[in-house]
Design a protein around this motif. Structure first.
Motif, short mmCIF file in Angstrom:
data_model
loop_
_atom_site.label_atom_id
_atom_site.label_comp_id
_atom_site.label_asym_id
_atom_site.label_seq_id
_atom_site.Cartn_x
_atom_site.Cartn_y
_atom_site.Cartn_z
N ILE A 1 45.96 43.58 31.41
CA ILE A 1 44.66 43.04 31.06
C ILE A 1 44.34 41.96 32.07
O ILE A 1 45.03 40.94 32.15
CB ILE A 1 44.64 42.47 29.63
CG1 ILE A 1 44.97 43.58 28.63
CG2 ILE A 1 43.28 41.85 29.31
CD1 ILE A 1 45.09 43.11 27.19
N ILE B 1 40.00 48.28 24.21
CA ILE B 1 41.27 48.15 24.92
C ILE B 1 42.42 48.68 24.07
O ILE B 1 43.30 49.40 24.56
CB ILE B 1 41.52 46.68 25.34
CG1 ILE B 1 40.47 46.23 26.35
CG2 ILE B 1 42.92 46.52 25.94
CD1 ILE B 1 40.48 44.72 26.62
N CYS C 1 38.64 42.61 32.26
CA CYS C 1 38.75 43.32 30.98
C CYS C 1 38.22 42.52 29.80
O CYS C 1 38.22 43.02 28.68
CB CYS C 1 40.22 43.67 30.70
SG CYS C 1 40.98 44.75 31.90
#
Length: 183
Positions: A86, A132, A90
């Protein structure tokens, strides 16, 4: 020339407001990122990592995140397997900046505008964390589809949601929204 300026004034005002808002918010965000120094992860991305871990733990209690000591990203593990990293990109802040810029450019009354910006930004943040998490689960189960999932499907999802929010804003709340007469 004056005739065209008058004719296209609403469109030019929209463009000017949109780009001014976008530039100011992007500058402020860049200053925020610079305050963390080189190779340091910002607090928003760190929060996205923690929230993603919480979402993943709904599926598997072994989901974890781990800071990288040398570069600014978080390692994301699912089922004891390193699945993704990440990074600052993101955290959906650039998407939120785009969303806010559009809403401001089509602003309506102050209170509904601020409430829609706050609610929409929070909605985008939550959907991004879910995105995510689901991306991680799908990449775990379908590793050969990683490129399609990360590069096509999930960006289409997040930008599609933003587009729908814009449509709702313009049609229901902005000063350009059509007012229907009730009989």
């Amino acid at each position: 020339m004056k005739k065209y300026f008058i004719l296209y004034k609403p469109f030019l005002f929209f463009l000017a407001t949109f780009f001014l808002t976008y530039i100011v918010l992007t500058f402020l965000y860049q200053e925020y990122l610079n305050s963390f120094g080189e190779n340091k992860l910002d607090a928003i991305t760190r929060l996205v990592g923690r929230n993603t871990k919480q979402v993943l733990q709904l599926f598997d209690h072994s989901a974890t995140v781990e800071d990288n000591k040398f570069e600014p990203y978080i390692k994301l593990f699912y089922n004891q397997k390193y699945m993704a990293r990440i990074i600052e990109g993101c955290n959906a802040i650039s998407v939120i900046i785009l969303f806010v810029s559009f809403v401001v450019a089509f602003s309506g009354k102050l209170k509904p505008t601020l409430l829609f910006i706050f609610g929409g930004s929070l909605f985008i943040y939550v959907l991004n964390v879910l995105r995510i998490g689901f991306l991680c689960v799908l990449m775990f189960n379908f590793p050969n589809q990683k490129q399609f999932l990360h590069g096509v499907l999930f960006p289409l999802f997040i930008y599609g949601v933003v587009f729908i929010l814009w449509l709702i804003w313009v049609n229901k709340f902005s000063k350009y929204a059509s007012k229907t007469i009730k009989k």
